[in-house]
Design an enzyme around this catalytic site. Sequence first.
Site, PDB file in Angstrom:
ATOM      1  N   GLU A   1     -17.516 -24.498  39.079  1.00  0.00           N
ATOM      2  CA  GLU A   1     -18.108 -23.253  39.562  1.00  0.00           C
ATOM      3  C   GLU A   1     -18.252 -22.306  38.389  1.00  0.00           C
ATOM      4  OE1 GLU A   1     -16.399 -21.071  42.889  1.00  0.00           O
ATOM      5  OE2 GLU A   1     -15.670 -22.942  43.765  1.00  0.00           O
TER       6      GLU A   1
ATOM      7  N   GLU B   1      -8.983 -24.320  44.313  1.00  0.00           N
ATOM      8  CA  GLU B   1      -8.329 -23.162  43.684  1.00  0.00           C
ATOM      9  C   GLU B   1      -6.929 -22.869  44.218  1.00  0.00           C
ATOM     10  OE1 GLU B   1     -11.072 -19.882  43.924  1.00  0.00           O
ATOM     11  OE2 GLU B   1     -12.184 -20.601  42.179  1.00  0.00           O
TER      12      GLU B   1
HETATM   13  C1  GAL Z   1     -14.567 -19.105  43.931  1.00  0.00           C
HETATM   14  C2  GAL Z   1     -14.375 -19.949  45.190  1.00  0.00           C
HETATM   15  C3  GAL Z   1     -15.651 -20.071  45.993  1.00  0.00           C
HETATM   16  C4  GAL Z   1     -16.302 -18.738  46.132  1.00  0.00           C
HETATM   17  C5  GAL Z   1     -16.563 -18.200  44.783  1.00  0.00           C
HETATM   18  C6  GAL Z   1     -17.315 -16.910  44.792  1.00  0.00           C
HETATM   19  O1  GAL Z   1     -13.373 -18.654  43.429  1.00  0.00           O
HETATM   20  O2  GAL Z   1     -13.937 -21.214  44.856  1.00  0.00           O
HETATM   21  O3  GAL Z   1     -15.397 -20.605  47.246  1.00  0.00           O
HETATM   22  O4  GAL Z   1     -15.472 -17.883  46.837  1.00  0.00           O
HETATM   23  O5  GAL Z   1     -15.320 -17.980  44.123  1.00  0.00           O
HETATM   24  O6  GAL Z   1     -17.656 -16.583  43.496  1.00  0.00           O
END
Ligand code: GAL
Length: 715
Positions: free
Chosen positions: A439, A378
């Site tokens: 994710e 990110e």
């Molecule tokens: C994302 C990040 C993860 C975690 C997640 C929580 O943006 O890549 O490491 O923080 O959010 O939802």
Amino acid sequence: MRNVQNFNADWRFIPEKVAIDAPEEIFESITLPHTNKLFPRHSVDNHDYQFIATYRKRFTLSDQIAAKRLFIDFDGVMLASFVYLNGQLLGNHKGGYTPFSFEITDYAVVGENVLTVYVDATENPEIPPFGGKVDYLAFGGIYRDVFLRVVEPCHVVNVFARPINVLTAPALECDVQIAELASGLVLDTVLQDSQGHVLARTRQDVHAESLTAALSDLPPVELWTLENPALYVVSIRLYINDNLVDEVSTRVGFRAAEFSTDGSFYLNGQPLKLFGLNRHQTYPYIGAAAPARLQQLDAEILKYELGCNIVRTSHYAQSPHFINRCDEIGLLVLEEIAGWQHIGDAAWQALVLQDLEAMIKRDRNHPSIILWGVRVNESPDDDALYLCTNQIAHELDSTRQTGGIRNFIYSHFLEDVFTLNDFSEDIQTPLVRPHLITEFGGHMFPTKTWDNEERRLEHAFKHVHKHNLQMGHPDVAGAIGWCAFDYHTHQDFGSGDRICYHGVMDMDRLPKLAAYFYRSQKSPKDEVVLNAATSWTMGDRSGGGNNPLTIFSNCDEVEIVIGDHSYARIKPDTDQFPHLPHPPFIIGWSDSYNPWGTGLDDLTVRGFINGEMVAEQKIAADHVPHTLRLKASSATLYADGADMARVTVQIVDKYGNVLPYQARIARFEVAGPAELIGENPLVLMGGQGAVYLKSRHTTGDVTLRAVVDDLPSAE
Ligand code: GAL
């Protein structure tokens, strides 16, 4: 000949920086893997592990060994290390997630040697992942294995074993790097199956430090598949005038893995929707210092308890024990470099490149790994940096594609696969292919095992919805949810107790309702799954009742029985979730079942496949705590002073269902050669919890006894 000794035993440790000749008595004796501090479960303060500790190991070398070339290999030390042998600085290393080595040949002596490692666990902004905010804790210590490697001057430095033409005419090419060439040097490359039968062999004279050994015309090989992850062993032997001087072996798997521009991922030529979760490596109490057995356990949980076909090693290279287990059980891996949103200066970026190179060189022989993550998770676009990471990845490994995990859809596409964190309720389409969701969920819906049922169910349905969408989307190769297990974090994230409750399992790897959704997507040939997503109460949900009732199952029909009345037989909800292999079963019963004021009876759900009953679950309407259930993740431990088993502690009803609001106190007694790691007494949140047993150095029977008032104790 090569001799690799495990160097985990007999270390001394002191949680401060002391003089290199400080007296031995001030240290404590420890075994690796080691955390520089044990932590409570909640409210771990990252400042508590940020100090310089001193590790010391004495070892003796014979005159025979001291004449060879000697290396100390570290699998992972968090976060910066300064390594000395016999008072001489060998060097320092920055970065906690990838391996490094120091040659000690010139400093080692016959007789006793003293290895000293100052481990600085400060969250140093000059070292990835630090410099900005980070949503996870790194912890500190020599938290992975250490080895002494003894080799002849002429030895193998690195082997990249590349199965090629896997689907047409399987062959193996091994790029071998050799140190200190000698005359009369011959390389012998042997491919064996798991039983040791030789499949192919080639011998060649060596005239250069880098060469390729090719094994073609192989007899039929078994492909590495998810169902049958066949592994082979390739041994590289070096001879000087017929004397064997070195031998290294590595496992390989014959498989073809490709993200295609048609949108799909193909394993061995067959399209496969990727279905997975992200994994952080940390555990309660011990931070990142989980021994091999717990690393292996995580891979097994992801594959067998969660039915995943892929895991992302968010956000760093993970333990070799974890990756090895993924190879063995058939679990695909997306492995990525360390970092979180922040990109530092040129020196910081140089460490990113170092980390990338170390990760790929360590792991490119693993069949389970199908994609390299070559961006800092990110982070903003940085074309100069990411053109470079892509180039390095392709140069070091021509067989795998790259991804780079970003969270904005218009980011520059420099990789082979557009890997996107997509927290929308829909599917964001980047208009490029291949596209993998890396994710979703997470901070959008943190959920605890002791949250009310509505929330736990809604959490599960966030995962149900996203996977249904991704599976129905022809442009999406798959989705990897955030995340498998709850994890420790900094104060800028999480629920206030420095925990992100984002897992489909808690930190002890105990399931939330969402975990049952994942598991229910397994093929019933592997395991029949049937789990009513409820505690079957009359008044826990808003408005009361159990309407609607959800069942996560891979059966084709489910019968619902209340008391002794068969209420209905229902089919999976293919209308709402047409794309899932096994949609949830959902029944609403506003019409005819309303036990309000008339008494609640036990619930029985029965699962049928082809009309035959294959599973049954009962939930007691009385919700009376019946049994204290203890389960150890393993029946044996190595008496090496480091091995650990997880022991789960659950309060269950008379049918074995966990009672989520039994926040009771459990007390433990251990007899025998093991140490209890965990809180004692322990508050069972969500009716469950876990403690860990760590071996000592003697063998014997270990008994753990748990006591909760008013319940029969358990052993
Ligand atoms: C994302 C990040 C993860 C975690 C997640 C929580 O943006 O890549 O490491 O923080 O959010 O939802």
